[in-house]
Design a protein around this motif. Structure first.
Motif, PDB file in Angstrom:
ATOM      1  N   UNK A 136      17.217  21.412 -22.015  1.00 44.88           N
ATOM      2  CA  UNK A 136      16.484  22.154 -21.030  1.00 44.88           C
ATOM      3  C   UNK A 136      14.909  22.139 -21.142  1.00 44.88           C
ATOM      4  N   UNK A 137      14.586  22.517 -22.169  1.00 46.68           N
ATOM      5  CA  UNK A 137      13.176  22.541 -22.619  1.00 46.68           C
ATOM      6  C   UNK A 137      12.605  21.139 -22.508  1.00 46.68           C
ATOM      7  N   UNK A 138      13.357  20.154 -22.752  1.00 43.57           N
ATOM      8  CA  UNK A 138      12.718  19.018 -22.456  1.00 43.57           C
ATOM      9  C   UNK A 138      12.631  18.428 -21.180  1.00 43.57           C
ATOM     10  N   UNK A 139      13.615  18.597 -20.579  1.00 43.08           N
ATOM     11  CA  UNK A 139      13.792  18.629 -19.057  1.00 43.08           C
ATOM     12  C   UNK A 139      12.491  19.296 -18.333  1.00 43.08           C
ATOM     13  N   UNK A 140      12.388  20.416 -18.718  1.00 41.14           N
ATOM     14  CA  UNK A 140      11.327  21.358 -18.101  1.00 41.14           C
ATOM     15  C   UNK A 140       9.886  20.830 -18.329  1.00 41.14           C
ATOM     16  N   UNK A 141       9.715  20.325 -19.700  1.00 34.52           N
ATOM     17  CA  UNK A 141       8.328  20.038 -20.074  1.00 34.52           C
ATOM     18  C   UNK A 141       8.009  18.639 -19.343  1.00 34.52           C
ATOM     19  N   UNK A 142       9.072  17.579 -19.239  1.00 33.71           N
ATOM     20  CA  UNK A 142       8.749  16.243 -18.707  1.00 33.71           C
ATOM     21  C   UNK A 142       8.296  16.841 -17.280  1.00 33.71           C
ATOM     22  N   UNK A 143       9.217  17.717 -16.551  1.00 27.53           N
ATOM     23  CA  UNK A 143       8.924  17.789 -15.040  1.00 27.53           C
ATOM     24  C   UNK A 143       7.671  18.757 -14.754  1.00 27.53           C
ATOM     25  N   UNK A 144       7.541  19.624 -15.427  1.00 28.17           N
ATOM     26  CA  UNK A 144       6.320  20.656 -15.418  1.00 28.17           C
ATOM     27  C   UNK A 144       4.983  20.260 -15.978  1.00 28.17           C
ATOM     28  N   UNK A 145       5.349  19.051 -16.642  1.00 28.71           N
ATOM     29  CA  UNK A 145       4.012  18.843 -17.529  1.00 28.71           C
ATOM     30  C   UNK A 145       3.655  17.129 -17.272  1.00 28.71           C
ATOM     31  N   UNK A 146       4.284  16.532 -18.244  1.00 27.57           N
ATOM     32  CA  UNK A 146       4.049  15.096 -18.252  1.00 27.57           C
ATOM     33  C   UNK A 146       4.179  14.454 -16.682  1.00 27.57           C
ATOM     34  N   UNK A 147       5.117  14.662 -15.871  1.00 29.51           N
ATOM     35  CA  UNK A 147       5.006  14.022 -14.667  1.00 29.51           C
ATOM     36  C   UNK A 147       4.180  14.477 -13.673  1.00 29.51           C
ATOM     37  N   UNK A 148       3.369  15.525 -13.933  1.00 23.85           N
ATOM     38  CA  UNK A 148       2.421  15.993 -13.121  1.00 23.85           C
ATOM     39  C   UNK A 148       1.124  15.386 -13.097  1.00 23.85           C
ATOM     40  N   UNK A 149       0.976  14.709 -14.391  1.00 18.00           N
ATOM     41  CA  UNK A 149      -0.331  13.876 -14.345  1.00 18.00           C
ATOM     42  C   UNK A 149      -0.290  12.628 -14.752  1.00 18.00           C
ATOM     43  N   UNK A 150       0.625  12.161 -15.383  1.00 22.53           N
ATOM     44  CA  UNK A 150       0.591  10.671 -16.163  1.00 22.53           C
ATOM     45  C   UNK A 150       0.301   9.710 -15.031  1.00 22.53           C
ATOM     46  N   UNK A 151       0.998   9.919 -13.938  1.00 20.69           N
ATOM     47  CA  UNK A 151       0.911   8.810 -12.805  1.00 20.69           C
ATOM     48  C   UNK A 151      -0.660   8.663 -12.516  1.00 20.69           C
TER      49      UNK A 151
END
Length: 238
Positions: A175-190
């Motif tokens: 769940x921590x990995x799902x949360x980090x990808x959703x709340x951080x990486x996917x918010x700015x990498x695009x």
């Protein structure tokens, strides 16, 4: 993920760990001969081949392979010149001098004033602390710089694989990995990938960031489809 075998899950988990490690090394360390050999080698190409799912993704992957082929051909003729050029690109794209065309920072893209230190930095730092991950305390880059976020995900991916191999499902870690990808990486990498695509230094780093964006999107889909019941997974293995 229907009727998945346990060895299939192991392969997926080991693949994502290897890819986070590859991107962290390629985008977070000064290039050297060993990195060029890794990037142009068959193993990294095979690893990244799992990522494209759409026609657009397959086109981006073909562009990436074409860039790798160019790199390999030039490196075979003049390795020192190619390495020197990659070092120049790496310095210009990730450190400067001068204003970066695509700053590799979450806060820069998510803070309304383009800050390099914001509430997002503190949020990332708290997540690191929760899992005993420490960014380099001697570095000048904030905790939400790309290199640290990738290294954090690499570390958690490694823990996930170890947990699976031990026969215990760590749902909190998942769940921590799902949360980090959703709340951080996917918010700015695009946004970052878009700026890199438009930068004045086209080449392998530009293509690597496009592949990273595709990979992170693949990773969240993969994480969310993993079986969360070991007994159910074992019953599908026959």
């Amino acid at each position: 993920m229907d009727k998945v075998k346990r060895e299939d899950v192991e392969l997926l988990l080991s693949t994502r760990e290897a890819l986070y490690a590859l991107f962290h090394r390629a985008l977070g360390c000064e290039p050297n001969d060993a990195l060029i050999q890794v990037l142009t080698g068959e193993e990294s190409r095979v690893l990244l081949s799992v990522v494209p799912e759409s026609e657009a993704g397959r086109g981006a992957f073909r562009d990436y392979l074409t860039e790798l082929d160019r790199l390999a051909e030039r490196y075979a003729v003049s390795p020192s010149e190619v390495l020197s050029g990659m070092k120049d690109d790496y310095t210009a794209l990730f450190f400067g001098p001068g204003r970066l065309e695509a700053p590799p920072s979450e806060s820069y893209y998510r803070d309304s004033e383009g800050s390099f230190l914001s509430k997002h930095t503190l949020s990332v730092r708290r997540e690191y602390a929760r899992w005993g991950f420490g960014a380099d305390e001697h570095a000048v880059e904030p905790d939400d710089t790309l290199v640290y976020e990738l290294d954090f995900m690499r570390a958690l991916a490694k823990k996930s694989l170890a947990s699976w191999l031990d026969g215990e499902l760590d749902t909190e870690l998942h769940d921590a990995q799902v949360r980090f990808v959703n709340e951080h990486l996917l918010r700015w990498l695009g946004l970052y990938a878009g700026d890199m695509r438009a930068c004045s230094r086209p080449g392998v780093y530009q293509q690597l960031v496009q592949m990273l964006w595709m990979f992170v999107n693949w990773d969240i889909r993969m994480l969310q489809s993993l079986p969360l019941d070991f007994d159910e997974c074992a019953s599908c293995a026959a």
